[in-house]
Design an enzyme around this catalytic site. Structure first.
Site, PDB file in Angstrom:
ATOM      1  N   HIS A 195      -2.303  -1.520  -4.541  1.00 50.38           N
ATOM      2  CA  HIS A 195      -4.018  -1.224  -4.651  1.00 50.38           C
ATOM      3  C   HIS A 195      -4.558  -0.166  -4.672  1.00 50.38           C
ATOM      4  O   HIS A 195      -3.629   0.895  -4.189  1.00 50.38           O
ATOM      5  CB  HIS A 195      -4.273  -2.372  -3.402  1.00 50.38           C
ATOM      6  N   SER A 200       0.813  -1.045   0.080  1.00 53.66           N
ATOM      7  CA  SER A 200       0.040   0.022  -0.038  1.00 53.66           C
ATOM      8  C   SER A 200       1.026   1.277  -0.084  1.00 53.66           C
ATOM      9  O   SER A 200       1.590   1.374  -0.818  1.00 53.66           O
ATOM     10  CB  SER A 200      -1.009  -0.190   1.240  1.00 53.66           C
TER      11      SER A 200
END
EC number: 3.4.21.92
Length: 211
Positions: free
Chosen positions: A131, A106
């Site tokens: 993501h 992330s």
């Protein structure tokens, strides 16, 4: 029940050095900071971000032309906190090398790829995950709409940052970030998130650290 972060801090080793004024002791992270080494370990949140930003600004003030090494092992965290670190990395004059040990997920992956070009590394067994941002919100329908629109703005901005640092097209980044996308170190290299997978430090670097 003990906070894992508190337990970790209680286990941080202390390094003792002999100086002309006698013995001096440092926790291991403070000692490595003297060597211009910064660690991003664990969830990225506001308190951690303020500490990392302060370290970056301090090291730049010490020597704006000398490299700063950032080691990352993080599952990600708060987007605004991560972007604060990112903006500081881009703002300072000191080149920042990044190295993934363990996991850069992330916001951790965004900071990994934000390092100076040709100075972004991953260990052979590192994992990288990218993501899109997520969030939850309760309230009136109009408030939920505004919140959703804001998340879309953040998503576009994060995509643009990945485009800038990887050389991929916007569509490629949007597709890659559509769901949790786990990569090996080699896959991260091929995608453009890092510049090299390294198993051992170069001999000249070892010699330089000993001098």
């Amino acid at each position: 029940m003990h906070d894992p972060q508190d337990v970790m801090m209680n286990l941080v080793p202390i390094v003792v050095e002999q100086t002309s004024r006698g013995e001096r002791s440092f926790d291991i992270y403070s000692r490595l900071l003297k060597e211009r080494i910064i660690f991003i370990t664990g969830p990225i949140e506001d308190h951690m971000a303020s500490l990392i930003i302060a370290q970056l600004l301090f090291l730049e003030s010490e020597n704006p032309k000398k490299e700063i090494s950032m080691y990352i092992n993080s599952p990600g965290g708060v987007v605004s906190a991560g972007l604060g670190i990112y903006d500081t990395m881009q703002y300072i004059r000191s080149p920042v090398s990044t190295m993934c040990l363990g996991m850069a997920a992330s916001m951790g992956s965004l900071l990994l790829t934000a390092g100076e070009k040709d100075m972004r590394f991953a260990a052979p067994n590192a994992r990288i995950m990218v993501h899109q941002p997520s969030g939850g919100f309760r309230g009136q329908a109009s408030d939920i709409e505004r919140h959703a629109a804001d998340i879309q703005k953040i998503k576009r901005r994060l995509n643009e940052i990945y485009v800038h640092h990887t050389g991929r097209t916007y569509d490629e980044i949007e597709s890659a970030l559509d769901r949790d996308n786990f990569m090996s170190a080699q896959e991260g290299l091929e995608f453009g998130l890092v510049d090299k997978v390294i198993e051992r430090r170069a001999e000249d670097e070892k010699e330089g650290s000993d001098s």
